[in-house]
Design a protein around this motif. Structure first.
Motif, PDB file in Angstrom:
ATOM      1  N   MET A  51      54.501 -57.049 -40.095  1.00  0.00           N
ATOM      2  CA  MET A  51      55.179 -57.185 -41.595  1.00  0.00           C
ATOM      3  C   MET A  51      53.881 -57.618 -42.349  1.00  0.00           C
ATOM      4  O   MET A  51      53.796 -57.104 -43.652  1.00  0.00           O
ATOM      5  CB  MET A  51      56.058 -58.305 -41.671  1.00  0.00           C
ATOM      6  N   ARG A  52      52.666 -57.961 -42.034  1.00  0.00           N
ATOM      7  CA  ARG A  52      51.588 -58.234 -42.869  1.00  0.00           C
ATOM      8  C   ARG A  52      51.058 -57.274 -43.368  1.00  0.00           C
ATOM      9  O   ARG A  52      50.468 -57.175 -44.363  1.00  0.00           O
ATOM     10  CB  ARG A  52      50.631 -59.501 -42.188  1.00  0.00           C
ATOM     11  N   LEU A  53      50.836 -56.188 -42.560  1.00  0.00           N
ATOM     12  CA  LEU A  53      50.211 -54.737 -42.939  1.00  0.00           C
ATOM     13  C   LEU A  53      50.898 -54.385 -44.056  1.00  0.00           C
ATOM     14  O   LEU A  53      50.335 -53.490 -44.850  1.00  0.00           O
ATOM     15  CB  LEU A  53      50.280 -53.923 -41.830  1.00  0.00           C
ATOM     16  N   TYR A  54      52.491 -54.468 -44.327  1.00  0.00           N
ATOM     17  CA  TYR A  54      53.202 -53.905 -45.232  1.00  0.00           C
ATOM     18  C   TYR A  54      52.738 -54.382 -46.556  1.00  0.00           C
ATOM     19  O   TYR A  54      52.906 -53.504 -47.765  1.00  0.00           O
ATOM     20  CB  TYR A  54      54.671 -53.852 -45.046  1.00  0.00           C
ATOM     21  N   GLY A  55      51.876 -55.266 -46.619  1.00  0.00           N
ATOM     22  CA  GLY A  55      51.675 -55.887 -47.815  1.00  0.00           C
ATOM     23  C   GLY A  55      50.082 -54.981 -48.527  1.00  0.00           C
ATOM     24  O   GLY A  55      49.825 -54.827 -49.677  1.00  0.00           O
ATOM     25  N   TYR A  56      49.768 -54.280 -47.414  1.00  0.00           N
ATOM     26  CA  TYR A  56      48.421 -53.438 -47.703  1.00  0.00           C
ATOM     27  C   TYR A  56      48.647 -51.872 -47.822  1.00  0.00           C
ATOM     28  O   TYR A  56      48.031 -51.129 -48.393  1.00  0.00           O
ATOM     29  CB  TYR A  56      47.287 -53.689 -46.592  1.00  0.00           C
ATOM     30  N   ILE A  57      49.677 -51.573 -46.915  1.00  0.00           N
ATOM     31  CA  ILE A  57      50.010 -50.082 -46.511  1.00  0.00           C
ATOM     32  C   ILE A  57      51.519 -49.900 -46.549  1.00  0.00           C
ATOM     33  O   ILE A  57      51.936 -50.774 -45.647  1.00  0.00           O
ATOM     34  CB  ILE A  57      49.503 -49.622 -45.349  1.00  0.00           C
ATOM     35  N   SER A  58      52.029 -49.161 -47.287  1.00  0.00           N
ATOM     36  CA  SER A  58      53.374 -49.151 -47.265  1.00  0.00           C
ATOM     37  C   SER A  58      54.019 -48.076 -46.051  1.00  0.00           C
ATOM     38  O   SER A  58      55.219 -48.262 -45.751  1.00  0.00           O
ATOM     39  CB  SER A  58      53.942 -48.669 -48.591  1.00  0.00           C
ATOM     40  N   THR A  59      53.317 -47.145 -45.927  1.00  0.00           N
ATOM     41  CA  THR A  59      53.877 -46.042 -44.779  1.00  0.00           C
ATOM     42  C   THR A  59      52.565 -45.667 -43.840  1.00  0.00           C
ATOM     43  O   THR A  59      51.441 -46.012 -44.045  1.00  0.00           O
ATOM     44  CB  THR A  59      54.605 -44.828 -45.723  1.00  0.00           C
TER      45      THR A  59
END
Length: 230
Positions: A51-59
């Motif tokens: 979930m941390r990655l979604y702060g940087y990359i949405s898709t």
């Protein structure tokens, strides 16, 4: 808003940024192709929660876009040669070498233009090399023609390398294994041009074939550029 326009979140509680995320994704793709890349697997490689990655990359597509732009940084020339042929020849060979380092890149070449800063800089360098040699439409068509050859030739070479990896047979081994079948088919007389090619044609390596075809395309573009406008 594109991924390049969207600011990164604060890097906490552990250091994380798009550069590290993209590097991890490229490493996964280099090892197992695009199918080996997922936000979950990238997060695991970085020892971070998905979930941390979604702060940087949405898709996942945004991740692919960033990966493509990172490879374009390898293609971008350090300085632009003065001669247009040398500039576009260098671009073609740099693209091929980058794709040989990152086979998955062949799957993302072509289609809609890449819009990252490195990709845009590569396109700018291509067009700038042809600037002033003809009208704008001719310059764009010339760049597209060269690009189409480069992409097609690279994809064909990568497909061959993937076939070798999938079958465990080198090109020589494959020819030896299927040689008897080809010989029987040629002996029927139904394929005279193929027979001439097999028996009398010159076998060239991939690098030579790529370079030769590129020079032919550049010759054709040169002829078009030197032709006066109607």
């Amino acid at each position: 808003m594109t991924v390049w326009d969207r600011p990164e979140p604060p890097s906490r509680p552990a250091p994380l940024d798009r550069e590290r995320i993209v590097a991890a994704a490229i490493a996964l793709a280099d090892e197992g192709g695009l199918e080996a890349v997922s936000l979950r697997k990238v997060a695991a490689r970085l020892d971070a929660g998905p979930m941390r990655l979604y702060g940087y990359i949405s898709t996942k597509q945004e991740l692919f876009d960033l990966m493509v732009d990172e490879v374009h940084a390898e293609i971008l020339p350090e300085e632009q040669p003065g001669d247009w042929r040398e500039a576009l020849r260098s671009h073609a060979h740099r693209t091929r070498m980058a794709t040989l380092r990152h086979h998955w890149f062949a799957d993302l070449l072509g289609g809609r233009p890449a819009l990252g800063p490195n990709a845009l800089a590569v396109t700018e360098a291509q067009l700038a090399a042809l600037d002033g040699l003809a009208d704008l439409d001719t310059v764009v068509r010339a760049a597209e023609t060269i690009s189409s050859y480069v992409i097609g030739a690279i994809r064909r070479e990568i497909a061959g390398l993937r076939a070798e990896r999938a079958t465990g047979l080198s090109e020589h081994d494959w020819q030896r294994a299927f040689g008897p079948h080809v010989s029987r088919m040629l002996a029927t007389g139904r394929f005279p041009m193929l027979a001439k090619f097999v028996h009398d044609g010159t076998d060239t390596d991939a690098a030579t074939s790529f370079a030769t075809g590129l020079e032919w395309v550049l010759d054709a573009v040169a002829a078009k550029l030197s032709r006066p406008s109607p």
